[in-house]
Design a protein around this motif. Structure first.
Motif, PDB file in Angstrom:
ATOM      1  N   ARG A 163      -2.894   6.456 -11.779  1.00 18.77           N
ATOM      2  CA  ARG A 163      -3.889   5.387 -11.596  1.00 18.77           C
ATOM      3  C   ARG A 163      -3.510   4.477 -10.438  1.00 18.77           C
ATOM      4  O   ARG A 163      -4.364   4.016  -9.679  1.00 18.77           O
ATOM      5  CB  ARG A 163      -4.024   4.574 -12.878  1.00 18.77           C
ATOM      6  N   ILE A 164      -2.214   4.204 -10.290  1.00 14.06           N
ATOM      7  CA  ILE A 164      -1.769   3.343  -9.189  1.00 14.06           C
ATOM      8  C   ILE A 164      -1.957   4.061  -7.859  1.00 14.06           C
ATOM      9  O   ILE A 164      -2.393   3.459  -6.868  1.00 14.06           O
ATOM     10  CB  ILE A 164      -0.294   2.937  -9.386  1.00 14.06           C
ATOM     11  N   ARG A 165      -1.607   5.346  -7.826  1.00 11.28           N
ATOM     12  CA  ARG A 165      -1.785   6.109  -6.579  1.00 11.28           C
ATOM     13  C   ARG A 165      -3.254   6.137  -6.177  1.00 11.28           C
ATOM     14  O   ARG A 165      -3.590   5.965  -5.004  1.00 11.28           O
ATOM     15  CB  ARG A 165      -1.268   7.544  -6.748  1.00 11.28           C
ATOM     16  N   HIS A 166      -4.129   6.373  -7.148  1.00 13.53           N
ATOM     17  CA  HIS A 166      -5.562   6.432  -6.850  1.00 13.53           C
ATOM     18  C   HIS A 166      -6.055   5.093  -6.307  1.00 13.53           C
ATOM     19  O   HIS A 166      -6.823   5.043  -5.338  1.00 13.53           O
ATOM     20  CB  HIS A 166      -6.340   6.810  -8.109  1.00 13.53           C
ATOM     21  N   LEU A 167      -5.619   4.015  -6.902  1.00 12.21           N
ATOM     22  CA  LEU A 167      -6.011   2.692  -6.421  1.00 12.21           C
ATOM     23  C   LEU A 167      -5.487   2.460  -5.008  1.00 12.21           C
ATOM     24  O   LEU A 167      -6.202   1.946  -4.140  1.00 12.21           O
ATOM     25  CB  LEU A 167      -5.478   1.609  -7.363  1.00 12.21           C
ATOM     26  N   GLY A 168      -4.243   2.850  -4.768  1.00 13.29           N
ATOM     27  CA  GLY A 168      -3.681   2.678  -3.429  1.00 13.29           C
ATOM     28  C   GLY A 168      -4.440   3.464  -2.374  1.00 13.29           C
ATOM     29  O   GLY A 168      -4.714   2.950  -1.274  1.00 13.29           O
ATOM     30  N   LEU A 169      -4.814   4.689  -2.676  1.00 14.98           N
ATOM     31  CA  LEU A 169      -5.569   5.501  -1.726  1.00 14.98           C
ATOM     32  C   LEU A 169      -6.963   4.919  -1.490  1.00 14.98           C
ATOM     33  O   LEU A 169      -7.481   4.954  -0.372  1.00 14.98           O
ATOM     34  CB  LEU A 169      -5.675   6.939  -2.235  1.00 14.98           C
ATOM     35  N   THR A 170      -7.567   4.382  -2.546  1.00 16.82           N
ATOM     36  CA  THR A 170      -8.887   3.754  -2.395  1.00 16.82           C
ATOM     37  C   THR A 170      -8.802   2.528  -1.493  1.00 16.82           C
ATOM     38  O   THR A 170      -9.663   2.316  -0.624  1.00 16.82           O
ATOM     39  CB  THR A 170      -9.445   3.359  -3.773  1.00 16.82           C
ATOM     40  N   LEU A 171      -7.765   1.717  -1.688  1.00 18.62           N
ATOM     41  CA  LEU A 171      -7.576   0.535  -0.843  1.00 18.62           C
ATOM     42  C   LEU A 171      -7.283   0.924   0.600  1.00 18.62           C
ATOM     43  O   LEU A 171      -7.733   0.268   1.546  1.00 18.62           O
ATOM     44  CB  LEU A 171      -6.438  -0.332  -1.396  1.00 18.62           C
ATOM     45  N   LEU A 172      -6.527   2.003   0.770  1.00 16.99           N
ATOM     46  CA  LEU A 172      -6.236   2.469   2.119  1.00 16.99           C
ATOM     47  C   LEU A 172      -7.518   2.918   2.822  1.00 16.99           C
ATOM     48  O   LEU A 172      -7.714   2.650   4.011  1.00 16.99           O
ATOM     49  CB  LEU A 172      -5.218   3.607   2.066  1.00 16.99           C
ATOM     50  N   ALA A 173      -8.395   3.583   2.071  1.00 13.67           N
ATOM     51  CA  ALA A 173      -9.683   3.995   2.638  1.00 13.67           C
ATOM     52  C   ALA A 173     -10.505   2.784   3.062  1.00 13.67           C
ATOM     53  O   ALA A 173     -11.147   2.785   4.116  1.00 13.67           O
ATOM     54  CB  ALA A 173     -10.456   4.841   1.625  1.00 13.67           C
ATOM     55  N   GLU A 174     -10.485   1.736   2.256  1.00 15.72           N
ATOM     56  CA  GLU A 174     -11.201   0.512   2.612  1.00 15.72           C
ATOM     57  C   GLU A 174     -10.607  -0.119   3.858  1.00 15.72           C
ATOM     58  O   GLU A 174     -11.329  -0.667   4.700  1.00 15.72           O
ATOM     59  CB  GLU A 174     -11.161  -0.474   1.444  1.00 15.72           C
ATOM     60  N   ARG A 175      -9.290  -0.045   3.997  1.00 17.07           N
ATOM     61  CA  ARG A 175      -8.640  -0.616   5.176  1.00 17.07           C
ATOM     62  C   ARG A 175      -9.072   0.124   6.443  1.00 17.07           C
ATOM     63  O   ARG A 175      -9.194  -0.480   7.502  1.00 17.07           O
ATOM     64  CB  ARG A 175      -7.120  -0.530   4.997  1.00 17.07           C
ATOM     65  N   LEU A 176      -9.309   1.428   6.316  1.00 17.41           N
ATOM     66  CA  LEU A 176      -9.770   2.197   7.477  1.00 17.41           C
ATOM     67  C   LEU A 176     -11.150   1.744   7.943  1.00 17.41           C
ATOM     68  O   LEU A 176     -11.508   1.936   9.105  1.00 17.41           O
ATOM     69  CB  LEU A 176      -9.820   3.690   7.132  1.00 17.41           C
ATOM     70  N   LEU A 215       0.832  -1.208   0.000  1.00 12.54           N
ATOM     71  CA  LEU A 215       0.000   0.000   0.000  1.00 12.54           C
ATOM     72  C   LEU A 215       0.863   1.253   0.000  1.00 12.54           C
ATOM     73  O   LEU A 215       0.582   2.229  -0.690  1.00 12.54           O
ATOM     74  CB  LEU A 215      -0.917   0.001   1.223  1.00 12.54           C
ATOM     75  N   GLY A 216       1.935   1.212   0.799  1.00 11.32           N
ATOM     76  CA  GLY A 216       2.839   2.352   0.857  1.00 11.32           C
ATOM     77  C   GLY A 216       3.473   2.650  -0.490  1.00 11.32           C
ATOM     78  O   GLY A 216       3.592   3.815  -0.897  1.00 11.32           O
ATOM     79  N   ARG A 217       3.866   1.605  -1.212  1.00 10.01           N
ATOM     80  CA  ARG A 217       4.434   1.795  -2.556  1.00 10.01           C
ATOM     81  C   ARG A 217       3.388   2.340  -3.522  1.00 10.01           C
ATOM     82  O   ARG A 217       3.691   3.182  -4.374  1.00 10.01           O
ATOM     83  CB  ARG A 217       4.971   0.467  -3.082  1.00 10.01           C
ATOM     84  N   MET A 218       2.158   1.861  -3.396  1.00 14.05           N
ATOM     85  CA  MET A 218       1.108   2.281  -4.318  1.00 14.05           C
ATOM     86  C   MET A 218       0.758   3.755  -4.165  1.00 14.05           C
ATOM     87  O   MET A 218       0.612   4.473  -5.158  1.00 14.05           O
ATOM     88  CB  MET A 218      -0.139   1.409  -4.125  1.00 14.05           C
ATOM     89  N   VAL A 219       0.607   4.228  -2.921  1.00 13.02           N
ATOM     90  CA  VAL A 219       0.169   5.615  -2.729  1.00 13.02           C
ATOM     91  C   VAL A 219       1.278   6.602  -3.077  1.00 13.02           C
ATOM     92  O   VAL A 219       1.013   7.811  -3.190  1.00 13.02           O
ATOM     93  CB  VAL A 219      -0.316   5.847  -1.278  1.00 13.02           C
ATOM     94  N   ARG A 220       2.491   6.141  -3.274  1.00 10.50           N
ATOM     95  CA  ARG A 220       3.599   7.016  -3.676  1.00 10.50           C
ATOM     96  C   ARG A 220       4.111   6.691  -5.085  1.00 10.50           C
ATOM     97  O   ARG A 220       5.157   7.180  -5.505  1.00 10.50           O
ATOM     98  CB  ARG A 220       4.754   6.891  -2.675  1.00 10.50           C
ATOM     99  N   HIS A 221       3.351   5.879  -5.808  1.00 12.77           N
ATOM    100  CA  HIS A 221       3.775   5.452  -7.146  1.00 12.77           C
ATOM    101  C   HIS A 221       3.727   6.633  -8.125  1.00 12.77           C
ATOM    102  O   HIS A 221       2.874   7.516  -8.007  1.00 12.77           O
ATOM    103  CB  HIS A 221       2.840   4.334  -7.643  1.00 12.77           C
ATOM    104  N   PRO A 222       4.629   6.690  -9.111  1.00 14.54           N
ATOM    105  CA  PRO A 222       4.593   7.800 -10.078  1.00 14.54           C
ATOM    106  C   PRO A 222       3.371   7.793 -10.987  1.00 14.54           C
ATOM    107  O   PRO A 222       3.008   8.843 -11.541  1.00 14.54           O
ATOM    108  CB  PRO A 222       5.889   7.604 -10.884  1.00 14.54           C
TER     109      PRO A 222
END
Length: 277
Positions: free
Chosen positions: A45-58, A35-42
């Motif tokens: 689309r990957i960053r957006h997916l990572g943030l969405t997954l992080l929101a689900e984890r919350l 998740l950490g790699r995804m939300v900081r990915h260049p």
């Protein structure tokens, strides 16, 4: 040789394959390092997916605020508020995955603002990125200001009064605030009639949701009875006339003020009614 269960996820991330990452993450939990790699990915689309997954984890069990249903915000809870710390370790770990910036696009910044707002209710003194430094669209600035207010209502003491603040407060709910009692109190103390009307709304919502103690809400309403603004006083008097406000006796001095205000505002209305009939 057995393939590690997360190898496919990491391989998809290495290739920046957002579609495959989305499919794989729908069937298994993403580890925190991924998740950490995804939300900081260049790749956006990957960053957006990572943030969405992080929101689900919350939203997963164990990462919520853990409020004791037997206590109300606005009065001390059992153990001095220790119930609000349950699950904070998980929230802290997820918070550390977030980027330090407010996002590289309006869409990403809006998503980040909403994430930070959700974290603010769970994590005391949560710090936001420096969103004021960038030239963000008004809608995004409103979302960031709302996140600030929900986490630290003291922002109201320095934030310029205007449409941006009004719209941010209108989008707040009592259940979204870390300390709804502080939010209501700070809004009342601004002296601004628009913000005081919002304080009435939030106080009523917090009371009926069991988040605010009746004694606290009634105290703020009695303070607003002395306001110079007609709509504010009328709203406070209407709320004080509801059954919940009569559970405990009101001090004689306060009761005298309320009766005087009722007479003042009821008098013109009664005269107008007689003239019509």
């Amino acid at each position: 040789m057995t393939t590690p269960p997360d190898a496919a996820l990491h391989a998809a991330l290495d290739r920046a394959d957002a579609a495959l990452l989305a499919r794989l993450s729908a069937t298994r939990a993403c580890p925190s390092d991924l998740l950490g790699r995804m939300v900081r990915h260049p790749a956006p689309r990957i960053r957006h997916l990572g943030l969405t997954l992080l929101a689900e984890r919350l939203d997963e069990p164990g990462s919520g605020p853990g409020h004791d249903p037997g206590s109300r915000r606005g009065e001390p809870g059992p153990g001095g508020g220790a119930t609000e710390d349950r699950g904070s370790g998980q929230v802290d770990r997820l918070t550390r995955l977030l980027p330090d910036s407010p996002g590289s696009s309006p869409e990403e910044s809006l998503l980040l603002a909403r994430l930070h707002a959700r974290i603010a209710v769970r994590r005391p003194a949560h710090r936001l990125p420096d969103w004021r430094a960038g030239r963000l669209p008004v809608r995004v600035r409103i979302a960031w200001l709302r996140a600030e207010l929900l986490g630290d209502p003291a922002v109201l003491r320095t934030e310029p009064v205007g449409e941006l603040l009004y719209r941010a407060v209108r989008e707040c709910r009592a259940a979204d605030a870390h300390r709804p009692d502080r939010l209501v109190a700070e809004l009342v103390d601004t002296g601004d009639p628009v913000l005081r009307i919002e304080a009435l709304r939030l106080a009523r919502d917090g009371l009926h949701a069991g988040l605010l103690a009746p004694a606290f809400v009634r105290g703020r309403l009695l303070h607003l009875v002395d306001a110079p603004d007609h709509d504010v006083v009328t709203g406070a008097l209407h709320a004080l006339a509801e059954p919940w406000a009569a559970v405990t006796p009101v001090a004689q001095a306060a009761l005298t003020r309320v009766v005087g205000r009722v007479a003042r505002y009821a008098g013109p209305a009664a005269r107008q009614s007689r003239h019509r009939h």
